[in-house]
Design an enzyme around this catalytic site. Structure first.
Site, PDB file in Angstrom:
ATOM      1  N   CYS A   1       0.818  -1.211   0.000  1.00  0.00           N
ATOM      2  CA  CYS A   1       0.000   0.000   0.000  1.00  0.00           C
ATOM      3  C   CYS A   1       0.856   1.268   0.000  1.00  0.00           C
ATOM      4  O   CYS A   1       1.971   1.268   0.511  1.00  0.00           O
ATOM      5  CB  CYS A   1      -0.886   0.026   1.240  1.00  0.00           C
ATOM      6  SG  CYS A   1      -1.890  -1.451   1.411  1.00  0.00           S
TER       7      CYS A   1
ATOM      8  N   ARG B   1       5.173   0.295  -6.194  1.00  0.00           N
ATOM      9  CA  ARG B   1       5.161  -0.525  -4.979  1.00  0.00           C
ATOM     10  C   ARG B   1       4.263  -1.756  -5.145  1.00  0.00           C
ATOM     11  O   ARG B   1       4.356  -2.681  -4.346  1.00  0.00           O
ATOM     12  CB  ARG B   1       4.666   0.310  -3.786  1.00  0.00           C
ATOM     13  CG  ARG B   1       5.605   1.436  -3.407  1.00  0.00           C
ATOM     14  CD  ARG B   1       4.950   2.378  -2.420  1.00  0.00           C
ATOM     15  NE  ARG B   1       4.648   1.722  -1.160  1.00  0.00           N
ATOM     16  CZ  ARG B   1       5.430   1.782  -0.080  1.00  0.00           C
ATOM     17  NH1 ARG B   1       6.546   2.458  -0.119  1.00  0.00           N
ATOM     18  NH2 ARG B   1       5.086   1.163   1.025  1.00  0.00           N
TER      19      ARG B   1
ATOM     20  N   TRP C   1      -2.879  -2.749  -1.615  1.00  0.00           N
ATOM     21  CA  TRP C   1      -2.424  -4.101  -1.957  1.00  0.00           C
ATOM     22  C   TRP C   1      -3.146  -5.020  -0.981  1.00  0.00           C
ATOM     23  O   TRP C   1      -2.873  -4.999   0.216  1.00  0.00           O
ATOM     24  CB  TRP C   1      -0.908  -4.175  -1.778  1.00  0.00           C
ATOM     25  CG  TRP C   1      -0.259  -5.404  -2.302  1.00  0.00           C
ATOM     26  CD1 TRP C   1       0.107  -5.659  -3.587  1.00  0.00           C
ATOM     27  CD2 TRP C   1       0.157  -6.547  -1.538  1.00  0.00           C
ATOM     28  NE1 TRP C   1       0.727  -6.889  -3.672  1.00  0.00           N
ATOM     29  CE2 TRP C   1       0.767  -7.454  -2.435  1.00  0.00           C
ATOM     30  CE3 TRP C   1       0.071  -6.897  -0.188  1.00  0.00           C
ATOM     31  CZ2 TRP C   1       1.280  -8.678  -2.026  1.00  0.00           C
ATOM     32  CZ3 TRP C   1       0.589  -8.112   0.226  1.00  0.00           C
ATOM     33  CH2 TRP C   1       1.182  -8.997  -0.705  1.00  0.00           C
TER      34      TRP C   1
ATOM     35  N   ASN D   1      -1.837   2.267   5.953  1.00  0.00           N
ATOM     36  CA  ASN D   1      -0.932   1.167   5.586  1.00  0.00           C
ATOM     37  C   ASN D   1      -0.644   0.382   6.856  1.00  0.00           C
ATOM     38  O   ASN D   1      -0.433   0.977   7.912  1.00  0.00           O
ATOM     39  CB  ASN D   1       0.417   1.694   5.081  1.00  0.00           C
ATOM     40  CG  ASN D   1       0.322   2.281   3.703  1.00  0.00           C
ATOM     41  OD1 ASN D   1      -0.736   2.257   3.091  1.00  0.00           O
ATOM     42  ND2 ASN D   1       1.427   2.809   3.226  1.00  0.00           N
ATOM     43  N   GLY D   2      -0.593  -0.938   6.736  1.00  0.00           N
ATOM     44  CA  GLY D   2      -0.281  -1.750   7.917  1.00  0.00           C
ATOM     45  C   GLY D   2      -1.408  -2.734   8.167  1.00  0.00           C
ATOM     46  O   GLY D   2      -2.277  -2.930   7.315  1.00  0.00           O
TER      47      GLY D   2
ATOM     48  N   GLU E   1      19.854 -16.056  -7.538  1.00  0.00           N
ATOM     49  CA  GLU E   1      19.389 -14.730  -7.957  1.00  0.00           C
ATOM     50  C   GLU E   1      18.950 -14.740  -9.424  1.00  0.00           C
ATOM     51  O   GLU E   1      17.935 -14.131  -9.788  1.00  0.00           O
ATOM     52  CB  GLU E   1      20.502 -13.701  -7.704  1.00  0.00           C
ATOM     53  CG  GLU E   1      20.205 -12.283  -8.158  1.00  0.00           C
ATOM     54  CD  GLU E   1      18.961 -11.662  -7.527  1.00  0.00           C
ATOM     55  OE1 GLU E   1      18.381 -12.217  -6.594  1.00  0.00           O
ATOM     56  OE2 GLU E   1      18.545 -10.594  -8.033  1.00  0.00           O
TER      57      GLU E   1
ATOM     58  N   LYS F   1      15.210 -13.725 -10.588  1.00  0.00           N
ATOM     59  CA  LYS F   1      14.916 -12.669 -11.573  1.00  0.00           C
ATOM     60  C   LYS F   1      14.045 -13.223 -12.693  1.00  0.00           C
ATOM     61  O   LYS F   1      13.058 -12.625 -13.075  1.00  0.00           O
ATOM     62  CB  LYS F   1      16.197 -12.099 -12.182  1.00  0.00           C
ATOM     63  CG  LYS F   1      16.994 -11.144 -11.356  1.00  0.00           C
ATOM     64  CD  LYS F   1      16.361  -9.804 -11.071  1.00  0.00           C
ATOM     65  CE  LYS F   1      15.556  -9.848  -9.807  1.00  0.00           C
ATOM     66  NZ  LYS F   1      16.250  -9.585  -8.571  1.00  0.00           N
TER      67      LYS F   1
ATOM     68  N   GLU G   1      10.372 -14.144 -11.453  1.00  0.00           N
ATOM     69  CA  GLU G   1       9.469 -13.076 -11.023  1.00  0.00           C
ATOM     70  C   GLU G   1       9.009 -12.186 -12.175  1.00  0.00           C
ATOM     71  O   GLU G   1       7.911 -11.655 -12.131  1.00  0.00           O
ATOM     72  CB  GLU G   1      10.038 -12.246  -9.866  1.00  0.00           C
ATOM     73  CG  GLU G   1      11.150 -11.304 -10.195  1.00  0.00           C
ATOM     74  CD  GLU G   1      11.647 -10.507  -8.992  1.00  0.00           C
ATOM     75  OE1 GLU G   1      10.848 -10.127  -8.144  1.00  0.00           O
ATOM     76  OE2 GLU G   1      12.869 -10.264  -8.922  1.00  0.00           O
TER      77      GLU G   1
ATOM     78  N   HIS H   1      21.482 -35.207  -6.781  1.00  0.00           N
ATOM     79  CA  HIS H   1      20.744 -35.706  -5.614  1.00  0.00           C
ATOM     80  C   HIS H   1      19.234 -35.535  -5.791  1.00  0.00           C
ATOM     81  O   HIS H   1      18.494 -35.519  -4.806  1.00  0.00           O
ATOM     82  CB  HIS H   1      21.236 -34.992  -4.352  1.00  0.00           C
ATOM     83  CG  HIS H   1      22.689 -35.215  -4.089  1.00  0.00           C
ATOM     84  ND1 HIS H   1      23.215 -36.447  -3.766  1.00  0.00           N
ATOM     85  CD2 HIS H   1      23.746 -34.371  -4.169  1.00  0.00           C
ATOM     86  CE1 HIS H   1      24.519 -36.354  -3.622  1.00  0.00           C
ATOM     87  NE2 HIS H   1      24.873 -35.103  -3.868  1.00  0.00           N
TER      88      HIS H   1
ATOM     89  N   LYS I   1       6.910  -3.933  -4.318  1.00  0.00           N
ATOM     90  CA  LYS I   1       8.303  -3.510  -4.186  1.00  0.00           C
ATOM     91  C   LYS I   1       8.775  -3.612  -2.749  1.00  0.00           C
ATOM     92  O   LYS I   1       9.873  -4.040  -2.468  1.00  0.00           O
ATOM     93  CB  LYS I   1       8.452  -2.074  -4.691  1.00  0.00           C
ATOM     94  CG  LYS I   1       9.882  -1.527  -4.635  1.00  0.00           C
ATOM     95  CD  LYS I   1      10.761  -2.278  -5.600  1.00  0.00           C
ATOM     96  CE  LYS I   1      12.212  -1.866  -5.540  1.00  0.00           C
ATOM     97  NZ  LYS I   1      13.085  -2.866  -6.171  1.00  0.00           N
TER      98      LYS I   1
HETATM   99  C1  AGP Z   1      13.592  -9.211  -5.835  1.00  0.00           C
HETATM  100  O1  AGP Z   1      13.672  -8.805  -7.136  1.00  0.00           O
HETATM  101  C2  AGP Z   1      12.462  -8.745  -5.043  1.00  0.00           C
HETATM  102  N1  AGP Z   1      11.866  -7.576  -5.392  1.00  0.00           N
HETATM  103  C3  AGP Z   1      12.454  -9.128  -3.573  1.00  0.00           C
HETATM  104  O2  AGP Z   1      12.933 -10.420  -3.458  1.00  0.00           O
HETATM  105  C4  AGP Z   1      13.197  -8.193  -2.581  1.00  0.00           C
HETATM  106  O3  AGP Z   1      14.570  -8.314  -2.767  1.00  0.00           O
HETATM  107  C5  AGP Z   1      12.785  -8.589  -1.143  1.00  0.00           C
HETATM  108  O4  AGP Z   1      11.416  -8.372  -0.994  1.00  0.00           O
HETATM  109  C6  AGP Z   1      13.557  -7.834  -0.087  1.00  0.00           C
HETATM  110  O5  AGP Z   1      13.351  -6.462  -0.163  1.00  0.00           O
HETATM  111  P1  AGP Z   1      14.255  -5.454   0.648  1.00  0.00           P
HETATM  112  O6  AGP Z   1      15.639  -5.549   0.102  1.00  0.00           O
HETATM  113  O7  AGP Z   1      13.630  -4.116   0.394  1.00  0.00           O
HETATM  114  O8  AGP Z   1      14.217  -5.841   2.083  1.00  0.00           O
END
Ligand code: AGP
Length: 593
Positions: free
Chosen positions: A2, A27, A71, A97-98, A466, A470, A473, A489, A588
């Site tokens: 949010c 976000r 959100w 928010n929260g 990583e 990427k 996602e 394994h 985000k």
């Molecule tokens: C990765 O591309 C993501 N957007 C996600 O994994 C992100 O790294 C994770 O939510 C952690 O966020 P932060 O670094 O703001 O704590």
């Protein structure tokens, strides 16, 4: 997650709110809305994008208002569940928010007292509580309402006939932007950058009363002063700058990000970091983070163990919070781009309660992480808008390299070589970017598949994780990151012509073992794309195709390899016409547990 905006001043508020909301779209959200105060409250909200809301909304007349991108957590995305929420009279509006953890009990009590609820949200109890306590003074009513709620909140409240915004926060970010006879509220800096760079970061427990000419902040009834800060990010930093997506722009910014981050640390003025959390007989290190930041932490483990010879444990914050032990004589580091990730903040509090000094590495000045930490190092990545973390990861790596190298007891010659290697990284990163057209061809090929494995060993095992994160996602291709030696394994059972394997190869002690792993994969007929150093003939012969990266010391290989994998993911997603900057279901900054 949010986003919140608010404005009070002399201009018409509606265009300002809508513009600010567009700056929070990155976000992640599923619905949005605005409320404008005049004689009454005028409200428009729906489960639509901000652009659609702007077109569909009636014109409201007023110079004070609030807005929100939601959100969904409690209740599906819908017009009724979107914020702002109103009280029964329709004269009090709130964005939040929260999560209000005792909302069910409060809702039952308020319903018994005659309040009618129209949404499924936890938030809606707040305007009703404010209404219950309202006697022509919004601030007092908000204070009384918040005494009854449990959980986390950043809120803005607005009442018809009162030319003010009342704000409050607990465990959620909220900033005030200071203008000239106007003030702004937002959950995140980009929302106000078009209007001001003067900000105040509110602290937990603060309640603020904001008018067009005055900001008064108090806690527990006593007025407090909060320092004004200047935001160094420019409006341009938060724009696409001619790129099709923020992600591509951010990938291309990495040589600069490395340079900017190094300027701060590898300079004559600041030759070494005084790592307070490592003082006082610290015998081991614990790094806690989530997602991409967790992958940076894993790379940090390899470099700390190699160059500091200090046992280093890495935990995903969401796991650490439920079983992790804080060990004596352990220095803790948390890594978080946003500085607002709920799991990471919870871990920080646990660590501090357990007597562990905590160093935060974060990209956002004034973020919650920076407030909780004993010591903070800011990465110099600039605002990262795309949900997929790229340049912030790079800046985290650079900080980790420098932290470790500045405390390293490695021999002087090795250290001198490493420092030289670190200084060359912007140029090496640029070389990877210069290979973009080739990587694009690999991506077009990869985009036809539905399952992909990424494998690496040693310091490139986290790079495989990583790379897979990427790709999955943003392109929605199922991708798994694996330690190459673990394939036999179990995962070998899945390999075959329809499952390509991306093998990340470094010229370190894992090299020969990686070649063997590639042979195992080839024997199962999986197509192999290797990411390997230029001029590696053995790999050229073995793999079906190779993405070449420039030669660097193996310690730095995650830098060049990751950039190649970011481009691979980006172009695969583009080929599949995915909404790259705003992948489905993701946000985000993940401010819920
Ligand atoms: C990765 O591309 C993501 N957007 C996600 O994994 C992100 O790294 C994770 O939510 C952690 O966020 P932060 O670094 O703001 O704590």
């Amino acid at each position: 997650m949010c986003g919140i905006v608010g404005y009070i001043g002399e201009r018409q508020v509606q265009p300002i709110l809508l513009n600010s909301l567009t700056k929070l779209e990155y976000r992640g959200y599923d619905s949005c809305g605005i409320a404008v105060a005049g004689d009454g409250i005028e409200l428009y909200k729906d489960a639509v994008r901000v652009k659609t809301l702007s077109k569909a909304s009636p014109q409201f007349n007023g110079t004070a208002g609030i807005g929100h991108t939601r959100w969904a957590t409690h209740g599906k995305p819908s017009q009724l569940n979107a914020h702002p929420h109103l009280d029964c009279s329709g004269n009090i509006a709130v964005v939040h928010n929260g999560i209000i953890s005792n909302f069910q009990l409060l809702r039952q009590q308020l319903t018994a007292e005659g309040h009618n609820f129209t949404s499924e949200t936890d938030t809606e109890v707040i305007p009703h509580l404010i209404e219950k306590h309202y006697h022509n003074n919004l601030e007092n009513a908000v204070e009384a309402a918040l005494r009854e709620v449990e959980g986390s909140y950043a809120i803005i409240a607005l009442a018809a006939g009162e030319p003010k915004l009342v704000v409050a926060k607990k465990d959620g970010p909220l900033i005030i932007g200071i203008g000239d006879r106007e003030n702004f509220i937002a959950s995140d800096v980009p929302a106000i950058l078009d209007y001001t760079n003067r900000v105040i970061y509110l602290e937990d427990g603060d309640i603020g009363v904001i008018t067009k000419g005055k900001i008064r902040i108090s806690r527990d009834g006593t007025e407090v002063s909060r320092e004004e800060h200047k935001v160094l990010w420019s409006v341009e930093d938060a724009k696409k700058g001619g790129y099709e997506h923020f992600m591509l722009k951010e990938i291309h910014e990495q040589p600069k990000v490395i340079r900017d981050t190094l300027v701060g640390w590898v300079s004559a003025e600041e030759p070494a970091v005084d790592l307070a959390v490592m003082r006082g007989g610290i015998e081991s290190m614990l790094i806690v983070a989530c997602g991409t930041s967790y992958h940076a932490a894993l790379i940090g483990k390899y470099i700390a163990e190699e160059l500091l010879s200090i046992p280093t444990r890495v935990e995903p914050a969401s796991e650490f919070n439920y079983y992790g032990q804080t060990l004596a004589r352990t220095g803790a580091i948390v890594i978080t781009q946003s500085g607002e990730t709920a799991d990471t903040l919870k871990a920080m509090r646990r660590l501090k309660d357990g007597g562990c000094p905590v160093l935060a590495i974060t990209n956002v000045v004034g973020s919650s992480a920076s407030r909780i930490a004993n010591q903070t190092i800011y990465t110099r990545a600039g605002p990262e808008i795309s949900v997929a973390a790229t340049k912030s990861f790079m800046a985290q790596l650079i900080v980790l390299y420098w932290l470790v190298m500045s405390s390293s007891k490695a021999d002087a010659r090795r250290l001198a070589d490493l420092i030289m290697g670190l200084r060359q990284l912007p140029g090496k990163a640029q070389q990877v970017l210069d290979n973009e057209d080739k990587i694009m061809e690999h991506a077009a090929y990869l985009s036809r598949y539905e399952n992909v494995f990424f494998v690496g060993r040693g310091i490139n095992f986290p790079v495989a994780l990583e790379g897979a994160l990427k790709l999955k996602e943003i392109s929605y291709i199922h991708a798994e990151g694996y330690a190459a030696g673990e394939l036999k394994h179990g995962p070998l059972a899945l390999l075959g012509k329809k499952v390509p394997v991306i093998a990340i190869v470094a010229r370190d002690n894992t090299y020969e073992a990686m070649l063997n792993n590639i042979r195992e994969v080839k024997a199962r007929e999986s197509p192999v794309i290797a990411v390997a150093e230029e001029g590696d003939e053995a790999i050229e012969q073995l793999a079906d195709s190779v993405i070449t990266v420039p030669k660097v010391d193996a310690v730095f290989s995650p830098v060049v390899n990751t950039i190649a994998l970011q481009l691979l993911a980006y172009y695969a997603a583009k080929q599949r016409a995915c909404p790259i900057d705003f992948p489905r279901n993701l946000a985000k900054s993940v401010t819920v547990e």
